[in-house]
Design a protein around this motif. Sequence first.
Motif, PDB file in Angstrom:
ATOM      1  N   SER A 136       0.891  -1.262   0.084  1.00  8.02           N
ATOM      2  CA  SER A 136       0.005  -0.105   0.118  1.00  8.02           C
ATOM      3  C   SER A 136       0.874   1.170   0.092  1.00  8.02           C
ATOM      4  O   SER A 136       0.143   2.263   0.285  1.00  8.02           O
ATOM      5  CB  SER A 136      -0.979   0.061   1.218  1.00  8.02           C
ATOM      6  OG  SER A 136      -1.795  -0.901   1.114  1.00  8.02           O
TER       7      SER A 136
ATOM      8  N   MET B 281     -14.071  -3.562   5.703  1.00  5.07           N
ATOM      9  CA  MET B 281     -13.224  -4.544   4.854  1.00  5.07           C
ATOM     10  C   MET B 281     -12.952  -5.644   5.813  1.00  5.07           C
ATOM     11  O   MET B 281     -12.912  -5.494   6.872  1.00  5.07           O
ATOM     12  CB  MET B 281     -11.885  -3.584   4.485  1.00  5.07           C
ATOM     13  CG  MET B 281     -10.993  -4.731   3.916  1.00  5.07           C
ATOM     14  SD  MET B 281     -11.033  -4.963   2.332  1.00  5.07           S
ATOM     15  CE  MET B 281     -10.569  -3.441   1.489  1.00  5.07           C
ATOM     16  N   CYS B 282     -13.155  -6.770   5.154  1.00  5.66           N
ATOM     17  CA  CYS B 282     -12.860  -8.257   5.855  1.00  5.66           C
ATOM     18  C   CYS B 282     -11.826  -8.951   5.279  1.00  5.66           C
ATOM     19  O   CYS B 282     -11.487  -8.633   4.264  1.00  5.66           O
ATOM     20  CB  CYS B 282     -14.265  -8.920   5.650  1.00  5.66           C
ATOM     21  SG  CYS B 282     -15.656  -8.203   6.859  1.00  5.66           S
ATOM     22  N   HIS B 283     -11.477  -9.828   5.965  1.00  5.10           N
ATOM     23  CA  HIS B 283     -10.449 -10.883   5.460  1.00  5.10           C
ATOM     24  C   HIS B 283     -10.702 -12.174   6.234  1.00  5.10           C
ATOM     25  O   HIS B 283     -11.422 -12.421   6.984  1.00  5.10           O
ATOM     26  CB  HIS B 283      -9.050 -10.314   5.736  1.00  5.10           C
ATOM     27  CG  HIS B 283      -8.726 -10.441   7.327  1.00  5.10           C
ATOM     28  ND1 HIS B 283      -8.072 -11.450   7.845  1.00  5.10           N
ATOM     29  CD2 HIS B 283      -8.978  -9.610   8.285  1.00  5.10           C
ATOM     30  CE1 HIS B 283      -7.660 -11.161   9.038  1.00  5.10           C
ATOM     31  NE2 HIS B 283      -8.329  -9.981   9.396  1.00  5.10           N
ATOM     32  N   ILE B 284     -10.146 -13.119   5.353  1.00  3.35           N
ATOM     33  CA  ILE B 284     -10.313 -14.471   5.715  1.00  3.35           C
ATOM     34  C   ILE B 284      -8.886 -15.052   6.123  1.00  3.35           C
ATOM     35  O   ILE B 284      -7.923 -15.128   5.860  1.00  3.35           O
ATOM     36  CB  ILE B 284     -10.724 -15.466   4.803  1.00  3.35           C
ATOM     37  CG1 ILE B 284     -11.910 -14.746   3.902  1.00  3.35           C
ATOM     38  CG2 ILE B 284     -11.073 -17.014   5.141  1.00  3.35           C
ATOM     39  CD1 ILE B 284     -13.408 -14.771   4.938  1.00  3.35           C
ATOM     40  N   ASP B 285      -9.040 -15.681   7.593  1.00  2.00           N
ATOM     41  CA  ASP B 285      -7.973 -16.445   8.206  1.00  2.00           C
ATOM     42  C   ASP B 285      -8.073 -17.831   8.188  1.00  2.00           C
ATOM     43  O   ASP B 285      -9.388 -18.138   8.498  1.00  2.00           O
ATOM     44  CB  ASP B 285      -7.673 -15.893   9.707  1.00  2.00           C
ATOM     45  CG  ASP B 285      -7.126 -14.622   9.586  1.00  2.00           C
ATOM     46  OD1 ASP B 285      -6.024 -14.436   8.821  1.00  2.00           O
ATOM     47  OD2 ASP B 285      -7.260 -13.763  10.450  1.00  2.00           O
TER      48      ASP B 285
ATOM     49  N   PRO C 127     -13.915 -15.231   8.961  1.00  6.51           N
ATOM     50  CA  PRO C 127     -13.787 -13.781   8.557  1.00  6.51           C
ATOM     51  C   PRO C 127     -13.596 -12.802   9.768  1.00  6.51           C
ATOM     52  O   PRO C 127     -13.980 -13.234  10.825  1.00  6.51           O
ATOM     53  CB  PRO C 127     -14.895 -13.645   7.674  1.00  6.51           C
ATOM     54  CG  PRO C 127     -16.036 -14.308   8.125  1.00  6.51           C
ATOM     55  CD  PRO C 127     -15.374 -15.612   8.689  1.00  6.51           C
ATOM     56  N   SER C 128     -12.817 -12.154   9.599  1.00  6.66           N
ATOM     57  CA  SER C 128     -12.829 -10.966  10.644  1.00  6.66           C
ATOM     58  C   SER C 128     -12.836  -9.794   9.828  1.00  6.66           C
ATOM     59  O   SER C 128     -12.600  -9.420   8.626  1.00  6.66           O
ATOM     60  CB  SER C 128     -11.511 -10.806  11.292  1.00  6.66           C
ATOM     61  OG  SER C 128     -11.168 -12.184  11.828  1.00  6.66           O
ATOM     62  N   GLN C 129     -13.266  -8.477  10.507  1.00  4.66           N
ATOM     63  CA  GLN C 129     -13.459  -7.304   9.913  1.00  4.66           C
ATOM     64  C   GLN C 129     -12.231  -6.261  10.628  1.00  4.66           C
ATOM     65  O   GLN C 129     -12.197  -6.166  11.892  1.00  4.66           O
ATOM     66  CB  GLN C 129     -14.845  -6.781  10.529  1.00  4.66           C
ATOM     67  CG  GLN C 129     -15.012  -5.124   9.755  1.00  4.66           C
ATOM     68  CD  GLN C 129     -16.487  -4.893   9.899  1.00  4.66           C
ATOM     69  OE1 GLN C 129     -17.490  -5.712   9.697  1.00  4.66           O
ATOM     70  NE2 GLN C 129     -16.721  -3.555  10.401  1.00  4.66           N
ATOM     71  N   TYR C 130     -11.761  -5.550   9.533  1.00  8.87           N
ATOM     72  CA  TYR C 130     -10.775  -4.367  10.284  1.00  8.87           C
ATOM     73  C   TYR C 130     -11.455  -3.385  10.747  1.00  8.87           C
ATOM     74  O   TYR C 130     -12.703  -3.242  10.330  1.00  8.87           O
ATOM     75  CB  TYR C 130     -10.226  -3.935   8.955  1.00  8.87           C
ATOM     76  CG  TYR C 130      -8.870  -5.033   8.377  1.00  8.87           C
ATOM     77  CD1 TYR C 130      -8.010  -5.177   8.858  1.00  8.87           C
ATOM     78  CD2 TYR C 130      -9.318  -5.416   6.895  1.00  8.87           C
ATOM     79  CE1 TYR C 130      -7.066  -6.238   8.030  1.00  8.87           C
ATOM     80  CE2 TYR C 130      -8.606  -6.394   6.497  1.00  8.87           C
ATOM     81  CZ  TYR C 130      -7.275  -6.618   6.962  1.00  8.87           C
ATOM     82  OH  TYR C 130      -6.537  -7.620   6.341  1.00  8.87           O
TER      83      TYR C 130
ATOM     84  N   LEU D 244      -7.992   0.714   5.781  1.00 12.11           N
ATOM     85  CA  LEU D 244      -6.696   0.287   5.249  1.00 12.11           C
ATOM     86  C   LEU D 244      -5.898   1.228   4.115  1.00 12.11           C
ATOM     87  O   LEU D 244      -6.915   1.989   3.578  1.00 12.11           O
ATOM     88  CB  LEU D 244      -7.026  -1.039   4.322  1.00 12.11           C
ATOM     89  CG  LEU D 244      -6.940  -2.334   5.465  1.00 12.11           C
ATOM     90  CD1 LEU D 244      -8.299  -2.516   6.254  1.00 12.11           C
ATOM     91  CD2 LEU D 244      -6.824  -3.441   4.394  1.00 12.11           C
TER      92      LEU D 244
ATOM     93  N   ASP E  81      -8.321  -6.066  14.352  1.00 14.11           N
ATOM     94  CA  ASP E  81      -9.711  -6.479  13.446  1.00 14.11           C
ATOM     95  C   ASP E  81     -10.353  -7.663  14.239  1.00 14.11           C
ATOM     96  O   ASP E  81      -9.798  -8.094  15.350  1.00 14.11           O
ATOM     97  CB  ASP E  81      -9.281  -7.301  12.185  1.00 14.11           C
ATOM     98  CG  ASP E  81      -7.978  -7.829  12.298  1.00 14.11           C
ATOM     99  OD1 ASP E  81      -7.832  -8.577  13.703  1.00 14.11           O
ATOM    100  OD2 ASP E  81      -7.450  -8.403  11.377  1.00 14.11           O
TER     101      ASP E  81
END
Length: 248
Positions: free
Chosen positions: A161, A201-205, A218-221, A225, A236
Amino acid sequence: MTTLVLHRGSLRANPYERWLADHGEKIVLLASAEQLALFGEELPTEAPYLHAEALTGYDTGPHVAERAAELVERFGVTDVVACQEFDIERAAALRERYGLPGQRPGSALVYRDKWRMKQAAVRARIPVADHALLRSADDLGAFADRHGLPLVVKPRRGALSVGVSVLRTAEELAGWLRTAEIAGPDGEPQWLAEVFVEGSMCHIDGTVLDGQIATLWPSQYQYALADYRDRKGRVDIALDTADPLARR
């Protein structure tokens, strides 16, 4: 068997000697001098490292690829490992040049060039934000006229980024244009403009055990970002099991 590792970051966080232990491989390490200094680390000197050295100007200098090729030939390297974005294309070019296994330049380019990446997504009918390759300053103004503000500008071949900006006002847009180099040294466009997409924005662990997905959630920031003006805590939170977004 000898593995060339192209390294940027912390060696403590990347224990190559442990990761490659099951293969019994010898390791040749080419690292970023700036990153080693940043983390206060020294080059490894013990087995399985056959050779380790650090270069300055690692992120952008063409001398890094040249030195990597010399090490491939000198030590009879059979594999190339690259865990950082800056090294993906370097590693791919080495594999193709020396007939080594792994990713080659054709697919590596799509991971590094955001313009090519978005074109590939569009061909695959994957929705992406409206975007444009900036060939001149006028292109950015025209994009803003079509889509409005805020908009996002980002390096075509950036990483982490770095250089990404969200332009929210006409003044910010004009200020960005005063400092940006639209074309690179080779004359190629090096910036993209994108529509700013509102939302969380979410991401998957997940974890993989014996080749099978063992956990996935999933978790949410809780912060914005790529917006370095946002000084909120870098945290998150896992989505609740009843949250419909979690299942989606």
